[in-house]
Design an enzyme around this catalytic site. Structure first.
Site, mmCIF file in Angstrom:
data_model
loop_
_atom_site.group_PDB
_atom_site.id
_atom_site.type_symbol
_atom_site.label_atom_id
_atom_site.label_comp_id
_atom_site.label_asym_id
_atom_site.label_seq_id
_atom_site.Cartn_x
_atom_site.Cartn_y
_atom_site.Cartn_z
ATOM 1 N N LYS A 162 0.813 -1.200 0.000
ATOM 2 C CA LYS A 162 0.000 0.000 0.000
ATOM 3 C C LYS A 162 0.854 1.260 0.000
ATOM 4 O O LYS A 162 0.392 2.331 -0.348
ATOM 5 C CB LYS A 162 -0.880 0.029 1.251
ATOM 6 C CG LYS A 162 -1.966 -1.006 1.278
ATOM 7 C CD LYS A 162 -2.925 -0.713 2.454
ATOM 8 C CE LYS A 162 -2.694 -1.671 3.555
ATOM 9 N NZ LYS A 162 -3.648 -1.525 4.689
ATOM 10 N N GLY A 163 2.110 1.132 0.414
ATOM 11 C CA GLY A 163 2.931 2.303 0.689
ATOM 12 C C GLY A 163 3.107 3.269 -0.470
ATOM 13 O O GLY A 163 3.380 4.441 -0.281
ATOM 14 N N GLU A 210 7.671 1.554 -6.522
ATOM 15 C CA GLU A 210 7.708 1.039 -5.138
ATOM 16 C C GLU A 210 8.059 2.198 -4.205
ATOM 17 O O GLU A 210 8.711 3.169 -4.612
ATOM 18 C CB GLU A 210 8.756 -0.088 -5.093
ATOM 19 C CG GLU A 210 9.175 -0.612 -3.736
ATOM 20 C CD GLU A 210 8.102 -1.346 -2.961
ATOM 21 O OE1 GLU A 210 7.022 -0.778 -2.787
ATOM 22 O OE2 GLU A 210 8.374 -2.462 -2.487
ATOM 23 N N ASP A 211 7.625 2.126 -2.960
ATOM 24 C CA ASP A 211 7.919 3.202 -2.015
ATOM 25 C C ASP A 211 9.377 3.152 -1.554
ATOM 26 O O ASP A 211 10.103 4.122 -1.672
ATOM 27 C CB ASP A 211 6.953 3.185 -0.811
ATOM 28 C CG ASP A 211 6.862 1.837 -0.114
ATOM 29 O OD1 ASP A 211 7.512 0.858 -0.561
ATOM 30 O OD2 ASP A 211 6.133 1.742 0.891
ATOM 31 N N PHE A 226 14.156 3.897 10.084
ATOM 32 C CA PHE A 226 12.817 3.467 9.690
ATOM 33 C C PHE A 226 12.003 4.707 9.350
ATOM 34 O O PHE A 226 11.825 5.593 10.173
ATOM 35 C CB PHE A 226 12.132 2.650 10.789
ATOM 36 C CG PHE A 226 10.990 1.873 10.211
ATOM 37 C CD1 PHE A 226 11.192 0.629 9.633
ATOM 38 C CD2 PHE A 226 9.719 2.417 10.186
ATOM 39 C CE1 PHE A 226 10.147 -0.067 9.035
ATOM 40 C CE2 PHE A 226 8.657 1.727 9.589
ATOM 41 C CZ PHE A 226 8.871 0.479 9.022
ATOM 42 N N LYS A 252 17.076 2.616 0.455
ATOM 43 C CA LYS A 252 17.722 2.532 1.773
ATOM 44 C C LYS A 252 18.789 1.450 1.708
ATOM 45 O O LYS A 252 18.484 0.272 1.632
ATOM 46 C CB LYS A 252 16.655 2.212 2.829
ATOM 47 C CG LYS A 252 17.157 2.294 4.239
ATOM 48 C CD LYS A 252 16.007 2.355 5.235
ATOM 49 C CE LYS A 252 15.334 1.028 5.432
ATOM 50 N NZ LYS A 252 14.299 1.095 6.503
ATOM 51 N N ASP A 289 14.602 -1.899 0.728
ATOM 52 C CA ASP A 289 15.422 -2.105 1.926
ATOM 53 C C ASP A 289 16.417 -3.243 1.649
ATOM 54 O O ASP A 289 17.479 -2.999 1.069
ATOM 55 C CB ASP A 289 14.482 -2.395 3.105
ATOM 56 C CG ASP A 289 15.190 -2.488 4.441
ATOM 57 O OD1 ASP A 289 16.352 -2.066 4.538
ATOM 58 O OD2 ASP A 289 14.580 -2.984 5.399
ATOM 59 N N ASP A 335 4.263 3.451 6.204
ATOM 60 C CA ASP A 335 3.655 3.228 7.515
ATOM 61 C C ASP A 335 4.604 2.544 8.485
ATOM 62 O O ASP A 335 5.616 1.951 8.096
ATOM 63 C CB ASP A 335 2.444 2.309 7.373
ATOM 64 C CG ASP A 335 2.854 0.858 7.105
ATOM 65 O OD1 ASP A 335 3.647 0.635 6.160
ATOM 66 O OD2 ASP A 335 2.422 -0.036 7.853
#
Ligand code: IMP
Ligand code: MG
Length: 173
Positions: free
Chosen positions: A41-42, A97-98, A150, A129, A101, A157
């Site tokens: 959802k990000g 994509e948000d 984070f 990141k 990682d 979120d």
């Protein structure tokens, strides 16, 4: 104790960077139709802002992926809990994509889409990141590189909270 939220990228910085990213994407595809696949959802706010700056004909689809792991890191096992509804075969596809990682989620999804034979496949992420990257997936368009932390806000979120914040903040628990 209340978590501390430290703003690290302001809404103004985000919008300025999005204009640069969109200009690059507009140049690279030069009017060719593009199928955007957002990972929920990000990504919902980033994608909504980005597509409004694109000049080629755009179609939009979404997937939802679930990656298994401990509370805040991914194990590499990924399940598709909402699949594509549009056909990607023979189309120029851009995954949006948000945040990347470990890279395991995007690696899985790129491999999954490649099997459906798109005409081309690239990846666009808002945040790269790098500290915990364990696999090398080429990222074609990157909004911001961040070392660690984070991050929440602008769609991202922590346990479903903070998505509506206009700035990107670091969460200090
Ligand atoms: P990866 O598979 O380790 O690359 O994890 C990517 C996914 O983990 C992203 O799509 C996010 O949903 C989530 N994630 C990783 N880091 C953050 C963060 O700092 N804030 C919010 N979500 C994150
Ligand atoms: Mg995500």
């Amino acid at each position: 104790m209340q978590p501390v939220l430290k703003p690290i990228i302001s809404r103004g910085q985000i919008q300025a960077r999005l204009r640069e990213l969109a200009a690059q994407i507009n140049r690279d595809y030069a009017g060719q139709p593009l199928l955007i696949v957002g990972i929920l959802k990000g990504v919902f706010i980033f994608l909504a802002d980005l597509v409004r700056l694109l000049e080629m004909p755009v179609r939009i689809d979404f997937v939802r992926l679930r990656s298994y792991g401990d509370r805040d890191s991914s194990s590499g096992r990924v399940a598709i809990t909402k699949d594509l509804e549009l056909d990607v075969t023979d189309r120029h596809v851009l995954i949006v994509e948000d945040i990347i990682d470990s890279g395991l989620t995007i690696q899985f999804f790129v491999q999954h889409l490649q099997q459906q034979r798109p005409k081309s496949l690239k990846v666009c992420c808002l945040l790269d990141k790098q500290e915990r990257r364990t696999c090398s997936v080429p990222l074609d368009y990157v909004g911001f590189v961040v070392a660690r932390g984070f991050l929440v806000g602008y769609g991202l979120d922590f346990a479903e909270d903070y998505r509506q914040f206009p700035d990107i903040c670091e969460l200090e628990l």
